[in-house]
Design a protein around this motif. Structure first.
Motif, PDB file in Angstrom:
ATOM      1  N   VAL A  35      -7.727 -13.790   6.766  1.00 59.21           N
ATOM      2  CA  VAL A  35      -6.884 -13.571   5.580  1.00 59.21           C
ATOM      3  C   VAL A  35      -7.264 -12.271   4.870  1.00 59.21           C
ATOM      4  O   VAL A  35      -6.399 -11.480   4.461  1.00 59.21           O
ATOM      5  N   ALA A  36      -8.573 -12.029   4.729  1.00 66.44           N
ATOM      6  CA  ALA A  36      -9.034 -10.909   3.913  1.00 66.44           C
ATOM      7  C   ALA A  36      -8.754  -9.554   4.558  1.00 66.44           C
ATOM      8  O   ALA A  36      -8.400  -8.587   3.857  1.00 66.44           O
ATOM      9  N   LEU A  37      -8.918  -9.422   5.857  1.00 68.93           N
ATOM     10  CA  LEU A  37      -8.726  -8.121   6.502  1.00 68.93           C
ATOM     11  C   LEU A  37      -7.293  -7.601   6.331  1.00 68.93           C
ATOM     12  O   LEU A  37      -7.097  -6.433   5.918  1.00 68.93           O
ATOM     13  N   PRO A  38      -6.249  -8.375   6.597  1.00 69.15           N
ATOM     14  CA  PRO A  38      -4.898  -7.848   6.362  1.00 69.15           C
ATOM     15  C   PRO A  38      -4.606  -7.570   4.889  1.00 69.15           C
ATOM     16  O   PRO A  38      -3.974  -6.547   4.558  1.00 69.15           O
ATOM     17  N   LEU A  39      -5.064  -8.471   3.989  1.00 71.77           N
ATOM     18  CA  LEU A  39      -4.814  -8.254   2.575  1.00 71.77           C
ATOM     19  C   LEU A  39      -5.537  -7.010   2.066  1.00 71.77           C
ATOM     20  O   LEU A  39      -4.986  -6.232   1.274  1.00 71.77           O
ATOM     21  N   ASN A  40      -6.774  -6.831   2.495  1.00 69.72           N
ATOM     22  CA  ASN A  40      -7.527  -5.649   2.082  1.00 69.72           C
ATOM     23  C   ASN A  40      -6.852  -4.374   2.566  1.00 69.72           C
ATOM     24  O   ASN A  40      -6.761  -3.383   1.829  1.00 69.72           O
ATOM     25  N   LYS A  41      -6.370  -4.366   3.809  1.00 64.55           N
ATOM     26  CA  LYS A  41      -5.719  -3.162   4.322  1.00 64.55           C
ATOM     27  C   LYS A  41      -4.422  -2.889   3.582  1.00 64.55           C
ATOM     28  O   LYS A  41      -4.082  -1.723   3.311  1.00 64.55           O
ATOM     29  N   LEU A  42      -3.705  -3.971   3.232  1.00 63.41           N
ATOM     30  CA  LEU A  42      -2.466  -3.785   2.467  1.00 63.41           C
ATOM     31  C   LEU A  42      -2.766  -3.207   1.096  1.00 63.41           C
ATOM     32  O   LEU A  42      -2.060  -2.304   0.611  1.00 63.41           O
ATOM     33  N   TYR A  43      -3.816  -3.681   0.466  1.00 62.64           N
ATOM     34  CA  TYR A  43      -4.197  -3.166  -0.851  1.00 62.64           C
ATOM     35  C   TYR A  43      -4.585  -1.701  -0.769  1.00 62.64           C
ATOM     36  O   TYR A  43      -4.167  -0.875  -1.609  1.00 62.64           O
ATOM     37  N   VAL A  44      -5.363  -1.323   0.233  1.00 61.59           N
ATOM     38  CA  VAL A  44      -5.806   0.073   0.367  1.00 61.59           C
ATOM     39  C   VAL A  44      -4.610   0.992   0.609  1.00 61.59           C
ATOM     40  O   VAL A  44      -4.520   2.099   0.045  1.00 61.59           O
ATOM     41  N   LEU A  45      -3.691   0.538   1.432  1.00 60.26           N
ATOM     42  CA  LEU A  45      -2.520   1.360   1.733  1.00 60.26           C
ATOM     43  C   LEU A  45      -1.681   1.628   0.477  1.00 60.26           C
ATOM     44  O   LEU A  45      -1.114   2.713   0.297  1.00 60.26           O
ATOM     45  N   VAL A  46      -1.603   0.659  -0.405  1.00 60.79           N
ATOM     46  CA  VAL A  46      -0.723   0.772  -1.564  1.00 60.79           C
ATOM     47  C   VAL A  46      -1.390   1.484  -2.735  1.00 60.79           C
ATOM     48  O   VAL A  46      -0.792   2.359  -3.381  1.00 60.79           O
ATOM     49  N   TYR A  47      -2.657   1.182  -2.979  1.00 61.58           N
ATOM     50  CA  TYR A  47      -3.265   1.616  -4.225  1.00 61.58           C
ATOM     51  C   TYR A  47      -4.344   2.687  -4.067  1.00 61.58           C
ATOM     52  O   TYR A  47      -4.799   3.238  -5.056  1.00 61.58           O
ATOM     53  N   SER A  48      -4.837   3.007  -2.865  1.00 61.60           N
ATOM     54  CA  SER A  48      -5.960   3.944  -2.726  1.00 61.60           C
ATOM     55  C   SER A  48      -5.460   5.339  -2.365  1.00 61.60           C
ATOM     56  O   SER A  48      -4.990   5.575  -1.251  1.00 61.60           O
ATOM     57  N   ALA A  49      -5.577   6.273  -3.315  1.00 61.03           N
ATOM     58  CA  ALA A  49      -5.196   7.670  -3.051  1.00 61.03           C
ATOM     59  C   ALA A  49      -6.198   8.327  -2.109  1.00 61.03           C
ATOM     60  O   ALA A  49      -5.843   9.156  -1.262  1.00 61.03           O
ATOM     61  N   GLY A  50      -7.474   7.969  -2.218  1.00 64.84           N
ATOM     62  CA  GLY A  50      -8.491   8.531  -1.334  1.00 64.84           C
ATOM     63  C   GLY A  50      -8.226   8.191   0.117  1.00 64.84           C
ATOM     64  O   GLY A  50      -8.444   9.003   1.022  1.00 64.84           O
TER      65      GLY A  50
END
Length: 609
Positions: A35-50
């Motif tokens: 569960v965490a790996l896909p959610l974490n990647k989705l969060y990084v794609l949307v909110y992480s400018a770095g």
């Protein structure tokens, strides 16, 4: 809700107890990663400018594709690992998950370089999971793979950026691409060594605990068996004491019957009218004699089941004994059972305790009956085996036995029957009796094919030793009149035996108790002492010990249905004669004992001179 989820985790069908304990945690880990790996990647794609900037530096499309695919592959491996554990394949779940993780990490290091994924904890997770859940070999294999991944990432940095990294990322310094490898290798080596030592100690402790548990279980099982055997032994001992008392009184009665049945020989005397009625009476008394002997065999069977009664061997024909036993076998195996005899044409004399031999056959016939619940055929066949042995084959058409059972059927207390139907002593008694007689017994059986027992017994000489035939001469003592002291507390049996011995030419003095016999010490010593071993005031062995100082080396016949603690012969001048017996048997035994003692004295005199 949590308790239900916990029960669901613990319900995984993992066989190994250690893996079963770890399965709950690993399932939770796989659920979290899935569960965490896909959610974490989705969060990084949307909110992480770095992250967007980093992807742009390495070619946005290729980098994002590799990063997404590796994370999705690890998430999929976590879900697949959970499925494998739910199917009981714990090891396979761990191995496939770590394989995907290590391959994904290698792709990430090759794609982004070592410094781009410097803080990734995936290698440490792989080392810990492999070391704790798998084996030492897996732990060191994962460590080597992680070091190769580091080298691959550093090589990618070197090829992509040259011999040095950007000074802005490292305080203006220009370190070599592989400068961090020694410290990483050493740091991870310490982690691996600690895990290796800790898990090895745990595995050794677990192995030792398992061995102790197995030993404890085996000891508990042996103790339970010993307790069962002890309880069974105590029961048999109690039954033995009761049976010996009953047998003593019952055999006295049978002895009286045998004595009266002996009167049939008087028909041959000249003064007796030998007409049809007399012959019928003689025939009837012969039947009484046979019935009494079978009654004696029954009491001996009872005693042999519960106590170690010394054997009284005699020579008899194997085929003739089977014919005489047929009425009892047909009673034990009525319709729809069929008992068939196949006897050899020639006599097969064997030396055996006859009652013990009949006991063995009846035990085996009883087992054959139990193996044929719907009826069947039992065959008893005899033949000459070589020149020295007789062979008795006992076959049935029953259910047969598996090899694992047939190998153990002669063990004491081993039985496949319910506790209410068998003690496991029948065939062990048979084996002991045949072995004691110098014979062997083998079994050949298979499920559904019946059972066959092959018994081989040594042939005996056909001499007159220990013969108990009915045509013993009534003047057995006439050639050398013997003085006999007969001590027995049973009035009828004592008088009957005394009468028969006097008819045989012996001078008989009688005593109704051991105390009365001791009063005769001052009189003329008897040639033979005949003493009942069980009397109210003193048993026969105690009486014999009291008489020995006055009458040393006096031939003695101890008569009883059962002799407690007696192991024949306890001295050369004493023989045992179990009740019941006919007066003729007693006359023969007297003559034999006197001859043996006379020969022993003569040998001693020759030796002394």
């Amino acid at each position: 809700m949590w308790s239900g989820f916990s029960r669901w985790l613990q319900a995984a069908p993992v066989v190994d107890p250690v893996e079963r304990r770890n399965a709950s945690f690993v399932q939770m880990l796989f659920l979290f990663l899935g569960v965490a790996l896909p959610l974490n990647k989705l969060y990084v794609l949307v909110y992480s400018a770095g992250y967007q900037h980093l992807m742009g530096e390495h070619g946005l499309k290729v980098a994002i594709l590799v990063d997404l695919l590796t994370d999705l592959a690890m998430a999929a491996a976590a879900w697949y690992g959970l499925l494998l554990i739910r199917r009981g394949r714990f090891h396979a779940a761990i191995i496939q998950f770590l394989s995907v993780v290590l391959v994904s990490a290698l792709l990430a290091y090759v794609t982004f370089g070592y410094w781009a994924v410097f803080g990734d904890l995936i290698p440490i997770m792989a080392i810990a999971l492999g070391g704790l859940m798998l084996s030492r070999r897996a732990l060191w294999l994962i460590y080597g793979t992680v070091m190769l991944e580091f080298i691959a990432g550093m090589t990618a940095d070197l090829l992509r950026r040259g011999a040095a990294l950007q000074a802005t990322q490292h305080g203006g310094t220009l370190p070599n691409a592989f400068v961090d490898l020694p410290s990483r290798a050493f740091g991870y080596l310490l982690i691996v060594l600690i895990l290796d030592r800790a898990t090895s100690a745990l595995r050794e402790s677990l192995g030792e605990a398992n061995r102790h548990r197995s030993q404890l279980q085996e000891e508990m099982l042996m103790r339970e068996r010993a307790q069962e055997q002890l309880m069974q032994s105590r029961k048999m001992d109690a039954v033995g004491k009761l049976a010996s008392g009953i047998a003593h009184d019952f055999n006295n009665i049978l002895g009286i019957i045998l004595g009266f049945a002996r009167e049939r020989y008087r028909i041959a005397e000249p003064r007796i009218a030998n007409n049809e009625d007399a012959q019928a009476m003689a025939h009837a008394l012969g039947g009484v004699d046979t019935a009494a002997r079978r009654g004696a065999a029954i009491t001996r069977k009872l005693l042999n089941f519960v106590r170690q009664d010394p054997a009284h061997r005699e020579t008899f024909d194997l085929g003739h004994s089977l014919r005489e036993l047929m009425p009892m076998l047909r009673q034990l195996l009525p319709a729809p059972f069929v008992v068939h005899l196949e006897l050899a044409d020639t006599p097969l004399p064997i030396r055996f305790d006859r009652s013990q031999f009949e006991l063995a056959l009846l035990n085996m016939a009883s087992n054959a009956r139990d193996a044929m619940p719907d009826g069947g055929r039992v065959t008893l066949a005899t033949e000459l085996h070589g020149d020295t042995h007789a062979r008795l084959r006992i076959e049935d058409t029953g259910t047969g036995m598996a090899p694992a059972i047939s190998e153990r059927i002669f063990e004491p207390f081993f039985t496949t029957k319910p506790s209410t139907q068998g003690t496991g002593l029948g065939l062990s008694v048979v084996y002991a009796l045949i072995d004691d007689a110098g014979g062997t017994i083998e079994v050949d059986s298979a499920p559904g094919a019946g059972s066959r027992f092959d018994i081989r017994l040594p042939l005996a000489s056909t001499g007159s030793e220990n013969s108990t035939s009915d045509d013993v001469s009534k003047d057995a003592c006439a050639k050398q009149p013997l003085r006999v002291l007969l001590v027995d507390d049973d009035d009828e049996l004592r008088e009957l035996l005394a009468h028969a011995l006097r008819q045989g030419g012996c001078h008989v003095d009688v005593a109704a108790s051991a105390t009365e016999a001791l009063r005769m010490i001052d009189g003329p010593p008897p040639h033979v002492l005949i003493c009942d071993n069980r009397m109210p005031d003193m048993d026969g062995t105690m009486l014999l010990a009291a008489l020995r100082p006055h009458w040393p080396q006096m031939p003695t016949i101890l008569i009883s249905a059962f002799l407690d603690g007696y192991d024949e012969p306890f001295e050369p001048w004493v023989v045992r004669m179990p009740k019941p017996f006919s007066p003729d048997d007693l006359l023969v035994r007297i003559r034999e004992l006197v001859k043996q003692c006379k020969a022993r004295r003569e040998r001693q005199e020759v030796t002394n001179t």
